[in-house]
Design a protein around this motif. Structure first.
Motif, short mmCIF file in Angstrom:
data_model
loop_
_atom_site.label_atom_id
_atom_site.label_comp_id
_atom_site.label_asym_id
_atom_site.label_seq_id
_atom_site.Cartn_x
_atom_site.Cartn_y
_atom_site.Cartn_z
N TYR A 1 0.83 -1.20 0.00
CA TYR A 1 0.00 0.00 0.00
C TYR A 1 0.87 1.26 0.00
O TYR A 1 0.56 2.25 -0.67
CB TYR A 1 -0.92 0.00 1.22
N ALA A 2 1.96 1.22 0.76
CA ALA A 2 2.85 2.38 0.83
C ALA A 2 3.42 2.74 -0.54
O ALA A 2 3.76 3.90 -0.80
CB ALA A 2 3.99 2.11 1.81
N MET A 3 3.53 1.75 -1.44
CA MET A 3 4.08 1.99 -2.77
C MET A 3 3.02 2.48 -3.76
O MET A 3 3.35 3.02 -4.80
CB MET A 3 4.70 0.70 -3.33
N ALA A 4 1.74 2.25 -3.44
CA ALA A 4 0.65 2.60 -4.34
C ALA A 4 0.33 4.10 -4.26
O ALA A 4 0.84 4.82 -3.41
CB ALA A 4 -0.58 1.77 -4.01
N ARG A 5 -0.56 4.53 -5.14
CA ARG A 5 -0.85 5.96 -5.26
C ARG A 5 -1.37 6.56 -3.94
O ARG A 5 -0.91 7.62 -3.51
CB ARG A 5 -1.87 6.18 -6.38
N SER A 6 -2.32 5.87 -3.29
CA SER A 6 -2.87 6.41 -2.04
C SER A 6 -1.80 6.47 -0.95
O SER A 6 -1.73 7.44 -0.18
CB SER A 6 -4.04 5.56 -1.57
N GLY A 7 -0.96 5.44 -0.88
CA GLY A 7 0.12 5.44 0.10
C GLY A 7 1.12 6.54 -0.16
O GLY A 7 1.61 7.19 0.79
N GLN A 8 1.42 6.78 -1.42
CA GLN A 8 2.36 7.84 -1.76
C GLN A 8 1.79 9.23 -1.48
O GLN A 8 2.54 10.15 -1.14
CB GLN A 8 2.80 7.70 -3.22
N ARG A 9 0.49 9.37 -1.59
CA ARG A 9 -0.13 10.65 -1.19
C ARG A 9 0.05 10.87 0.31
O ARG A 9 0.30 12.00 0.76
CB ARG A 9 -1.60 10.68 -1.58
N ALA A 10 -0.08 9.79 1.09
CA ALA A 10 0.15 9.91 2.53
C ALA A 10 1.60 10.25 2.82
O ALA A 10 1.90 11.03 3.74
CB ALA A 10 -0.26 8.60 3.22
N VAL A 11 2.54 9.67 2.06
CA VAL A 11 3.96 10.00 2.20
C VAL A 11 4.18 11.49 1.99
O VAL A 11 4.87 12.16 2.77
CB VAL A 11 4.80 9.19 1.19
N ALA A 12 3.59 12.04 0.94
CA ALA A 12 3.74 13.47 0.64
C ALA A 12 3.15 14.33 1.76
O ALA A 12 3.73 15.35 2.15
CB ALA A 12 3.10 13.80 -0.69
N ARG A 13 2.00 13.91 2.30
CA ARG A 13 1.39 14.68 3.39
C ARG A 13 2.26 14.67 4.64
O ARG A 13 2.22 15.61 5.44
CB ARG A 13 0.00 14.11 3.73
N SER A 14 3.07 13.64 4.80
CA SER A 14 3.93 13.55 5.99
C SER A 14 5.16 14.45 5.89
O SER A 14 5.93 14.55 6.83
CB SER A 14 4.36 12.10 6.21
N GLY A 15 5.36 15.08 4.72
CA GLY A 15 6.48 16.01 4.55
C GLY A 15 7.68 15.43 3.83
O GLY A 15 8.70 16.10 3.70
N HIS A 16 7.57 14.20 3.33
CA HIS A 16 8.66 13.58 2.59
C HIS A 16 8.39 13.64 1.08
O HIS A 16 7.29 13.99 0.65
CB HIS A 16 8.86 12.14 3.04
N VAL A 17 9.39 13.31 0.30
CA VAL A 17 9.27 13.33 -1.16
C VAL A 17 8.74 11.97 -1.62
O VAL A 17 9.39 10.94 -1.41
CB VAL A 17 10.62 13.64 -1.83
N ALA A 18 7.57 11.97 -2.22
CA ALA A 18 6.96 10.73 -2.69
C ALA A 18 7.65 10.24 -3.96
O ALA A 18 8.21 11.02 -4.74
CB ALA A 18 5.47 10.95 -2.95
N MET A 19 7.60 8.92 -4.17
CA MET A 19 8.25 8.29 -5.34
C MET A 19 7.27 8.24 -6.50
O MET A 19 6.87 7.17 -6.96
CB MET A 19 8.72 6.90 -4.97
N THR A 20 6.86 9.40 -6.98
CA THR A 20 5.88 9.47 -8.06
C THR A 20 6.49 10.18 -9.26
O THR A 20 7.42 10.99 -9.12
CB THR A 20 4.62 10.21 -7.61
N LEU A 21 5.95 9.89 -10.43
CA LEU A 21 6.38 10.57 -11.64
C LEU A 21 5.55 11.83 -11.84
O LEU A 21 4.32 11.79 -11.72
CB LEU A 21 6.21 9.65 -12.85
N VAL A 22 6.21 12.93 -12.13
CA VAL A 22 5.52 14.20 -12.36
C VAL A 22 5.96 14.75 -13.71
O VAL A 22 7.08 14.48 -14.17
CB VAL A 22 5.85 15.21 -11.24
N PRO A 23 5.09 15.50 -14.38
CA PRO A 23 5.47 16.06 -15.69
C PRO A 23 6.65 17.01 -15.56
O PRO A 23 6.80 17.72 -14.57
CB PRO A 23 4.21 16.81 -16.13
#
Length: 447
Positions: free
Chosen positions: A286-308
């Motif tokens: 779950y931590a690797m999935a989109r919802s988990g990564q949104r929680a990572v970003a909310r915690s103040g860390h850099v999420a492992m997502t692709l951005v344009p």
């Protein structure tokens, strides 16, 4: 003497207290132990999001001890406790090996001694057991009108250990160096000790309670230099420096941070054994999935997502490289590989490291988004000087680029060209610890 109704009132909680204690003790537990950096905000945020999304209710957080956070929840009448014990990476891994935790939180990969101790856990370099959940790092900031634009790691150590006291040593106008730091406990100092200070103590510095106040103080002082987390805002009055660690100097832009080309970036990991259990594996995935990564970003860390990204003309590298990528957008990832021995993560089933395996899938989903459908990709490979001759390095970089290009085409993506660039644009000095891992990489550009 108590009246009968008062006796009943007093005894009623006592009659039910044992049942409540038994219920708490019998609750199933997901035990997650290790690094304070992850335990402080990231893991609780992901855990609460995970529990909500898989149908748990009554979610509440408690702190039985300073170093222990518990998240309680119930589903179908059955209680669950997520136990988050804060210590350090080494303790978390030891608890995983000894069976006291199902997941270890770590700010680094296990070292050779830990891998040997945990041999029974399975392949800790595989994507089934190694979960790169987030990034953190350090930005080095100066006032916007400061003449300095880059530092290498040795210069950075001299500055923050107090050995270098005047800016003239770095080619700037004379002036006493003023150091600005966040409090001693925290991810910034932790990473600096690991990557830069290497046993040297920090020099005398002005301390700030948060990054915002540190940035304001640096902006007001042309002789100041400070350290902040990479997720913090620079403000109008400061700017970050490019940092070199034996290779080219890299600025902490979004692309360079997410690609881990910026040298003061590190991964934050979850590790689990091959028999980690259904709930703990569900949490890690779950931590690797989109919802988990949104929680990572909310915690103040850099999420492992692709951005344009955007087209940005590069002035670095050989002319062939500059011409190849001139009209392309660099995607914020660098695909890297597994190596055996040499302090890396040990032998793994996949030629790719665990983040790369997931990045390939993230890239496929990214290219399926409406703005990206039908667009073509450039695949550019690089080699480390350990390949031997320049010809061998060029062959190695071409092989890596071809390997990734084939992987992308298998996923239905359009590859315009795959090219190797040999040892161009190294990120680390040849022969230094981890140099091959950092230098031998593949960039992806979008046309």
């Amino acid at each position: 003497m108590l009246r009968p109704f008062l006796r009943s009132f007093v005894l009623w909680p006592l009659l039910f207290a044992p049942a409540l204690v038994v219920q708490a003790q019998d609750a199933e537990r997901v035990r997650i132990h290790g690094s304070h950096t992850l335990a402080y905000a990231l893991t609780p945020a992901v855990a609460e999001s995970w529990l909500r999304d898989i149908g748990y209710t009554g979610i509440r957080r408690s702190r039985p001890r300073v170093e222990l956070t518990e998240i309680h929840a119930v589903r179908d009448g059955l209680p669950l406790v997520v136990e988050i014990a804060s210590s350090d990476s080494a303790r978390g891994f030891a608890d995983l090996v000894e069976g006291r935790a199902q997941i270890a939180m770590m700010t680094r990969r296990p070292n050779a001694a830990e891998l040997e101790a945990g041999w029974q856990l399975g392949d800790l370099a595989s994507q089934d057991q190694e979960f790169a959940v987030a990034l953190d790092g350090v930005a080095v900031v100066v006032a916007r009108d400061h003449p300095l634009v880059r530092l290498d790691v040795t210069q950075l150590r001299r500055l923050f250990s107090g050995q270098a006291r005047d800016w003239r040593e770095f080619g700037a106008a004379a002036g006493e160096v003023h150091l600005h730091l966040l409090p001693a406990a925290g991810a910034v100092r932790d990473l600096m000790n690991e990557r830069v200070m290497r046993g040297a103590a920090f020099g005398e510095a002005q301390l700030h309670v948060d990054a915002e106040r540190l940035v304001a103080a640096v902006a007001a002082d042309r002789n100041a230099i400070g350290l902040i987390p990479i997720g913090a805002h620079y403000g109008a009055g400061t700017r970050p420096l490019a940092i070199a660690d034996g290779g080219r100097a890299v600025a902490p832009t979004q692309t360079e941070i997410l690609s881990e080309d910026y040298p003061l970036t590190r991964r934050l990991y979850f590790y689990g054994g091959q028999m980690m259990g259904a709930l703990s594996r569900s949490f890690a995935l779950y931590a690797m999935a989109r919802s988990g990564q949104r929680a990572v970003a909310r915690s103040g860390h850099v999420a492992m997502t692709l951005v344009p990204g955007r087209v940005r003309r590069t002035m670095l590298g050989p002319a062939e490289y500059r011409q190849l990528v001139a009209d392309a957008v660099r995607l914020p990832l660098s695909l890297r590989f597994n190596f055996a021995g040499g302090g890396e993560s040990g032998v793994a089933a996949s030629v790719y490291d665990s983040r790369t395996v997931r990045d390939l899938d993230r890239l496929r989903r990214f290219m399926q988004l409406p703005p990206n459908r039908g667009r073509r990709l450039l695949v550019v490979g690089f080699a480390d000087a350990s390949a031997g001759s320049s010809m061998a390095a060029m062959m190695m970089s071409n092989d890596r680029a071809d390997l990734v290009a084939q992987e992308l085409m298998t996923r239905g993506l359009r590859v315009e060209q795959a090219r190797g660039m040999g040892t161009a644009l190294p990120l680390a000095a040849a022969g230094s610890p981890g140099a091959r891992y950092r230098n031998e990489r593949v960039e992806i550009w979008m046309l």
